[in-house]
Design an enzyme around this catalytic site. Structure first.
Site, PDB file in Angstrom:
ATOM      1  N   GLY A 147      21.050  24.070  13.986  1.00  0.00           N
ATOM      2  CA  GLY A 147      21.306  24.181  15.424  1.00  0.00           C
ATOM      3  C   GLY A 147      20.088  23.780  16.208  1.00  0.00           C
ATOM      4  N   GLU A 174      23.289  18.036  16.578  1.00  0.00           N
ATOM      5  CA  GLU A 174      22.455  18.797  15.646  1.00  0.00           C
ATOM      6  C   GLU A 174      22.978  18.683  14.214  1.00  0.00           C
ATOM      7  OE1 GLU A 174      19.696  20.318  16.324  1.00  0.00           O
ATOM      8  OE2 GLU A 174      19.697  20.356  18.510  1.00  0.00           O
ATOM      9  N   GLU A 211      20.099  17.480  11.578  1.00  0.00           N
ATOM     10  CA  GLU A 211      19.506  18.423  10.642  1.00  0.00           C
ATOM     11  C   GLU A 211      20.100  18.373   9.252  1.00  0.00           C
ATOM     12  OE1 GLU A 211      19.544  22.309  12.419  1.00  0.00           O
ATOM     13  OE2 GLU A 211      17.526  21.991  13.148  1.00  0.00           O
ATOM     14  N   PRO A 248      18.978  40.289  24.764  1.00  0.00           N
ATOM     15  CA  PRO A 248      17.762  39.739  25.390  1.00  0.00           C
ATOM     16  C   PRO A 248      16.598  39.514  24.429  1.00  0.00           C
ATOM     17  CG  PRO A 248      18.713  41.412  26.818  1.00  0.00           C
ATOM     18  CD  PRO A 248      19.525  41.431  25.544  1.00  0.00           C
ATOM     19  N   GLU A 305      14.771  21.600   4.230  1.00  0.00           N
ATOM     20  CA  GLU A 305      15.668  21.748   3.085  1.00  0.00           C
ATOM     21  C   GLU A 305      17.040  22.102   3.625  1.00  0.00           C
ATOM     22  OE1 GLU A 305      16.139  24.939  -0.606  1.00  0.00           O
ATOM     23  OE2 GLU A 305      14.526  25.123   0.843  1.00  0.00           O
TER      24      GLU A 305
END
Lengths: 238, 238
Positions: free
Chosen positions: A48, A64, A68, A87, A118
């Site tokens: 992400g 993404e 990735e 939060p 990896e």
DNA sequence: AAAATAGTGTCTTTAAGACAATATAAA
DNA sequence: TTTATATTGTCTTAAAGACACTATTTT
């Protein structure tokens, strides 16, 4: 309290995380990367990253996914889950993440992309029960995502998304059994699948495993909704 | 491209919007406010507002519910929907919104709070079909939220959330008929509700409408999941 | 008694649950 | 023929669909 000069009180960082599932070695696996960046550097996490100002969250998830993981073949992004917004979930600054669920057929292993050291398939149950440690609140995201997939098997035909282009009814039953963690009666399962129009369509071909009677091969049948649904028994519910 | 000095490329404003439904005058209504602030000043919109740095999105939704609407009685926030994140959805700056769905019993009219000029129940179908204009992409949110409620009536007992504390089986059936937009057979509906353990529990009391046989009064029965589900017919599907 | 609304009963049909036997291949 | 896997069939049971009649109140 703004943390950077000029930042308004309401400004927040938004990321997206993707829980990609597949079935490997008889287990439900989720794709994790080893983080190249801080925080949680070198730790396992869902793929992400940040949502850019000129893209919506779905586009960010798609981007993404490629950056990735270099996911091979057809990976099917299913749905968006409830955002994670506690939060303090990121130790450094305020970050809200939008999680997505995806499923991939049992094919080859993806390669690490530019932002990850990896990429590996990890047992999803291990992540949920805590025996595999992951960054942030990604354990909760995997739990939510797994339950989402389990529920979707009931009312949709997405189980075919775990299978290769051509598959047997036995392959499809294994998907249900692995994701739900129970055994299903092959006779009743065959009847349900073959009597539901649009679930699968025959190819005419068959596949031999070397021993025993060859199995007929099918393809996904176009229909997305499974009606009536295939309901889980009480024991297989979260 | 940062729009304010010191703002990072990834910083985004996050809001929450709440689609609150009730049943009024035989129609499914959604609560709208008339906006006090720009943009879309004086236009109808869903109640909502910015998520603060020290609260999660659910807390923000709860807070906005009180600030803008002074909703009376028990309003039940059900679920979070998929976020809306199209980059130009707010004409001024980048805003992603997290929508929630809530249902309220048919009680009294809420009062306008500090951030709203007016609060009204508006026909939900009118918003979805475009005959009632609303700000931003709130029409899409109302459409998604209405479909979410319709689907939830199938597999959960939340229909009781539209009813007052005590209600008749006829009241409950009217909820299904209004939300789904179809007629249901009273005999089969009664059988389904009364044979599903935990859906309703009898109070022993009855309610007289002045004419005809008085109806028995029930309360919500604790069970949240409706199993087996009550499935819509094909015509009532979105 | 008439009118209005609430509630119950039966037959049919669909589909799932629970079972065992047959078919087709390789060794 | 044995072994292994795939596939088909029947009886039962649960629940929805499609119907009409009875019950309880006010006027």
């Amino acid at each position: 309290m703004a943390e950077r000069p000029g930042m308004l009180d309401e400004d927040i960082r938004v990321t997206t995380d993707i829980a990609i599932f597949t079935i490997l070695e008889g287990h439900l696996k989720v794709l994790l990367i080893r983080r190249r960046d801080t925080p949680f550097r070198n730790k396992l996490a869902l793929p992400g990253g940040h949502v850019r100002r000129n893209e919506d969250v779905k586009s960010a998830a798609d981007r993404e996914l490629g950056e990735e993981t270099n996911i091979p073949g057809k990976t099917l992004i299913l749905d968006q889950l409830a955002v994670k917004s506690e939060p303090k979930r990121d130790p450094r600054t305020r970050v809200i993440t939008v999680p997505f669920v995806a499923i991939a057929p049992d094919v080859s292993t993806p390669k690490a992309g530019s932002d990850a050291l990896e990429v590996t398939w990890v047992d999803a149950d291990g992540v949920v029960d805590g025996s595999v440690k992951v960054a942030f609140d990604h354990r909760e995201i995997v739990r939510d995502a797994r339950e989402h997939v389990r529920a979707k098997l009931e009312s949709t035909t997405i189980a075919t998304g775990f299978c290769a282009d051509e598959f047997t009814i036995g392959d499809l039953r294994t998907v249900y059994e692995t994701v739900w963690g129970i055994q299903l009666d092959p006779r009743n399962f065959n009847r349900k699948v073959l009597h539901t129009i649009g679930f699968v369509k025959p190819t005419g071909k068959q596949r031999s495993t070397g021993l025993g009677r060859p199995a007929m091969l099918y393809r996904a049948g176009g229909e997305k909704i499974l009606r009536p649904p295939m309901l889980r028994t009480e024991e297989s519910r979260g």
